[in-house]
Design an enzyme around this catalytic site. Structure first.
Site, mmCIF file in Angstrom:
data_model
loop_
_atom_site.group_PDB
_atom_site.id
_atom_site.type_symbol
_atom_site.label_atom_id
_atom_site.label_comp_id
_atom_site.label_asym_id
_atom_site.label_seq_id
_atom_site.Cartn_x
_atom_site.Cartn_y
_atom_site.Cartn_z
ATOM 1 N N ARG A 85 6.257 9.933 14.345
ATOM 2 C CA ARG A 85 6.289 8.556 13.877
ATOM 3 C C ARG A 85 7.634 8.320 13.193
ATOM 4 O O ARG A 85 8.012 9.064 12.288
ATOM 5 C CB ARG A 85 5.170 8.324 12.875
ATOM 6 C CG ARG A 85 5.228 6.934 12.328
ATOM 7 C CD ARG A 85 4.281 6.756 11.202
ATOM 8 N NE ARG A 85 4.347 5.383 10.737
ATOM 9 C CZ ARG A 85 3.869 4.993 9.575
ATOM 10 N NH1 ARG A 85 3.291 5.853 8.778
ATOM 11 N NH2 ARG A 85 3.963 3.731 9.219
ATOM 12 N N ASP A 89 -4.409 2.542 -6.517
ATOM 13 C CA ASP A 89 -5.566 2.939 -5.719
ATOM 14 C C ASP A 89 -6.643 1.853 -5.790
ATOM 15 O O ASP A 89 -7.167 1.547 -6.856
ATOM 16 C CB ASP A 89 -6.119 4.273 -6.237
ATOM 17 C CG ASP A 89 -7.123 4.869 -5.255
ATOM 18 O OD1 ASP A 89 -8.001 4.119 -4.789
ATOM 19 O OD2 ASP A 89 -7.014 6.065 -4.958
ATOM 20 N N ARG A 130 4.478 -2.098 -3.675
ATOM 21 C CA ARG A 130 5.564 -3.035 -3.303
ATOM 22 C C ARG A 130 5.050 -4.464 -3.495
ATOM 23 O O ARG A 130 3.877 -4.730 -3.257
ATOM 24 C CB ARG A 130 5.951 -2.816 -1.833
ATOM 25 C CG ARG A 130 6.668 -1.523 -1.573
ATOM 26 C CD ARG A 130 6.790 -1.234 -0.073
ATOM 27 N NE ARG A 130 5.865 -0.223 0.368
ATOM 28 C CZ ARG A 130 5.564 0.059 1.632
ATOM 29 N NH1 ARG A 130 6.130 -0.613 2.605
ATOM 30 N NH2 ARG A 130 4.690 1.004 1.931
ATOM 31 N N ILE A 183 -7.719 0.253 3.179
ATOM 32 C CA ILE A 183 -8.464 -0.790 2.473
ATOM 33 C C ILE A 183 -9.213 -1.677 3.477
ATOM 34 O O ILE A 183 -10.393 -1.979 3.307
ATOM 35 C CB ILE A 183 -7.510 -1.634 1.598
ATOM 36 C CG1 ILE A 183 -6.859 -0.748 0.522
ATOM 37 C CG2 ILE A 183 -8.235 -2.819 0.975
ATOM 38 C CD1 ILE A 183 -5.692 -1.405 -0.218
ATOM 39 N N HIS A 205 4.428 -1.277 11.052
ATOM 40 C CA HIS A 205 3.029 -0.928 11.361
ATOM 41 C C HIS A 205 2.718 -1.142 12.852
ATOM 42 O O HIS A 205 1.560 -1.330 13.237
ATOM 43 C CB HIS A 205 2.029 -1.738 10.513
ATOM 44 C CG HIS A 205 2.041 -1.390 9.055
ATOM 45 N ND1 HIS A 205 2.001 -2.346 8.050
ATOM 46 C CD2 HIS A 205 2.112 -0.197 8.419
ATOM 47 C CE1 HIS A 205 2.035 -1.746 6.867
ATOM 48 N NE2 HIS A 205 2.117 -0.436 7.066
ATOM 49 N N GLU A 214 -3.047 5.625 14.679
ATOM 50 C CA GLU A 214 -1.631 5.622 15.060
ATOM 51 C C GLU A 214 -1.243 6.909 15.784
ATOM 52 O O GLU A 214 -0.414 6.905 16.687
ATOM 53 C CB GLU A 214 -0.770 5.470 13.800
ATOM 54 C CG GLU A 214 -0.920 4.119 13.130
ATOM 55 C CD GLU A 214 -0.637 4.149 11.632
ATOM 56 O OE1 GLU A 214 -1.385 4.841 10.902
ATOM 57 O OE2 GLU A 214 0.313 3.498 11.188
ATOM 58 N N ASN A 254 3.546 12.982 11.465
ATOM 59 C CA ASN A 254 3.763 11.751 10.703
ATOM 60 C C ASN A 254 4.197 12.189 9.303
ATOM 61 O O ASN A 254 3.368 12.605 8.496
ATOM 62 C CB ASN A 254 2.451 10.949 10.670
ATOM 63 C CG ASN A 254 2.588 9.641 9.925
ATOM 64 O OD1 ASN A 254 3.617 9.367 9.298
ATOM 65 N ND2 ASN A 254 1.545 8.827 9.975
HETATM 66 P P1 ADP Z 1 -1.460 5.182 3.943
HETATM 67 O O1 ADP Z 1 -1.911 5.859 5.218
HETATM 68 O O2 ADP Z 1 -0.387 4.173 4.146
HETATM 69 O O3 ADP Z 1 -1.208 6.112 2.798
HETATM 70 P P2 ADP Z 1 -4.131 4.196 3.859
HETATM 71 O O4 ADP Z 1 -4.266 3.406 5.096
HETATM 72 O O5 ADP Z 1 -4.786 5.535 3.805
HETATM 73 O O6 ADP Z 1 -2.636 4.283 3.425
HETATM 74 O O7 ADP Z 1 -4.704 3.296 2.652
HETATM 75 C C1 ADP Z 1 -4.681 3.716 1.325
HETATM 76 C C2 ADP Z 1 -5.458 2.718 0.491
HETATM 77 O O8 ADP Z 1 -6.800 2.626 0.974
HETATM 78 C C3 ADP Z 1 -5.564 3.077 -1.001
HETATM 79 O O9 ADP Z 1 -5.331 1.920 -1.787
HETATM 80 C C4 ADP Z 1 -7.006 3.493 -1.145
HETATM 81 O O10 ADP Z 1 -7.474 3.211 -2.437
HETATM 82 C C5 ADP Z 1 -7.683 2.601 -0.126
HETATM 83 N N1 ADP Z 1 -9.001 3.106 0.228
HETATM 84 C C6 ADP Z 1 -9.323 4.203 0.918
HETATM 85 N N2 ADP Z 1 -10.665 4.355 0.986
HETATM 86 C C7 ADP Z 1 -11.203 3.314 0.305
HETATM 87 C C8 ADP Z 1 -12.534 2.893 -0.007
HETATM 88 N N3 ADP Z 1 -13.595 3.578 0.417
HETATM 89 N N4 ADP Z 1 -12.691 1.764 -0.724
HETATM 90 C C9 ADP Z 1 -11.626 1.062 -1.153
HETATM 91 N N5 ADP Z 1 -10.351 1.399 -0.900
HETATM 92 C C10 ADP Z 1 -10.131 2.513 -0.180
#
Ligand code: ADP
Length: 396
Positions: free
Chosen positions: A96, A285, A244, A331, A184, A381, A11
């Site tokens: 992916r 974040d 975004r 999230i 997704h 995934e 990925n």
């Molecule tokens: P991607 O795989 O698309 O990079 P993720 O599914 O890993 O994204 O999601 C990233 C988001 O999840 C970030 O905004 C991060 O802050 C949030 N995140 C991860 N763990 C936590 C947590 N314990 N509490 C709140 N938000 C979280």
């Protein structure tokens, strides 16, 4: 198939390559062997981390910036690490790929013609597609006989009706590919499988799954099939995301053009400077924003919760109702606070969240008397990609 057979899943994004190795049993069951990530591609801080299935660190080291200047370079590093640690070549590699365009409705074996076709979809996913394809090209050059399978984020949504697939633009544009593809899909396919197995009461039901990570979308699933999605032509539409904006008046893009911004500047702005980051002025974040006392962080969280809540229940129109809502991704799986904030906009629908269940991250987070069940499912995934890859190479 012998018990030593393995499958590799890749990925690749603009700043990281994630890779996963699965073992294949005689019964064709997949089990994780290791998972790794080369992150910080193109920065001064590239790192390779690999962990085994028990979470024990196998490798953790800095990569010299010249060896990870782009995704192609990074794939060379990953390939070298894997060949030094695997006894043989994997049976196949699954990738992916964000966009399968209007024609590719299911995973496909990769050949030169497929790579060319997938490259032609770059303008539909400018920040994702070239990075998804780079490792595929490196592997094809190095190991031309190793079967590779492309799995698409758009494919799960190809069950949409003619109405769901359209924008209100002239038919000629639709024929040229201006469609609501949806994204997704690999995550939603996994959620659909989990719902079928773990929540049999919802079988045949009307489920809205919400993938809330860096990218954010929601999908209406009727009997496990996608009937609508908040994302459309590109991964910009719909719900607000980390960087975004989601829903945006197209007049804003015209306004930016009138101010002299170029195509590339607008593209960069829309993909990198909006969403939670743009609204808060702090960052994208979720953890940082939730920990902040700044009024702008609160505003960003309030906006995010409202529009995500609105988008999720809006998908009920595609199914004339909703039996269950499922949260997934970074999230959706981990932020009890954001789930509660979102659900506050649903009280008028009789949806009630149980605080203790929500704090424990589910699986069911709604109360017994909630009019609609609300759940948390951890997405996977990579497992879906591995399953499709195994199916395709076994059928050869
Ligand atoms: P991607 O795989 O698309 O990079 P993720 O599914 O890993 O994204 O999601 C990233 C988001 O999840 C970030 O905004 C991060 O802050 C949030 N995140 C991860 N763990 C936590 C947590 N314990 N509490 C709140 N938000 C979280």
């Amino acid at each position: 198939m012998n018990s030593q057979d393995t499958l590799l899943v890749i990925n690749a994004g603009s700043s990281s390559i994630k890779f996963y190795l699965y073992g294949i049993s005689a019964e064709r069951e997949l089990s994780p062997i290791l998972g790794g990530q080369l992150e910080g591609i193109g920065t001064q801080h590239s790192r390779l981390r690999v962990r085994d299935a028990q979470g024990q660190t196998m490798t953790e080291r800095q990569i010299a910036p010249r060896h990870a200047a782009d995704v192609r370079d990074a794939q060379e590093v990953v390939g070298t690490w894997l060949s030094g640690h695997l006894s043989g070549s994997p049976l196949a590699v699954g990738h992916r790929v964000v966009h399968g365009g209007p024609d590719l409705h299911a995973p496909v074996l990769v050949d030169d013609a497929i790579i060319e076709k997938l490259q032609s979809y770059t303008s539909l996913a400018p920040l994702h597609q070239p990075n998804n394809l780079a490792p595929m090209q490196v592997i094809r050059e190095r190991l031309p006989h190793l079967p590779q399978v492309a799995c698409f984020d758009t494919a799960f949504h190809r069950t949409h009706s003619a109405v769901a697939d359209r924008y209100a633009v002239p038919e000629a544009m639709y024929q040229e590919g201006v469609r609501r593809y949806g994204f997704h899909g690999l995550s939603y396919e996994y959620v659909a499988q989990r719902v079928k197995r773990a929540l049999p009461d919802l079988q045949g039901g009307k489920v809205v799954a919400a993938h809330i990570g860096s990218g954010v979308s929601a999908c209406a699933m009727l009997d496990g099939k996608s009937v609508d999605s908040t994302m459309g032509f590109t991964a910009l539409e719909g719900l607000p995301m980390g960087t975004r904006p989601g829903r945006l008046d197209p007049g804003i893009v015209l306004w930016l053009m009138e101010r002299g911004m170029s195509h590339d500047e607008i593209q960069h702005f829309l993909y990198h400077d909006c969403g939670l980051k743009g609204l808060s002025g702090i960052g994208n974040d979720m953890r940082e924003l939730e920990a902040s006392d700044a009024p702008a962080a609160r505003l960003a969280l309030d906006y995010f919760a409202w529009r995500v809540a609105e988008g999720i229940v809006g998908l009920g129109c595609a199914m004339n109702g909703i039996d269950a809502i499922v949260f997934t991704a970074g999230i959706g799986e981990n932020s009890a606070g954001m789930r509660a904030r979102i659900a506050r906009h649903w009280e008028w629908l009789g949806i009630r969240i149980d605080d203790a269940r929500n704090a424990a991250h589910g699986p069911r987070i709604s109360t017994e008397d909630s009019k609609i069940g609300v759940y948390v499912v951890r997405t996977n995934e990579e497992l879906i990609i591995a399953q499709h890859t195994l199916d395709l190479v076994s059928a050869r």
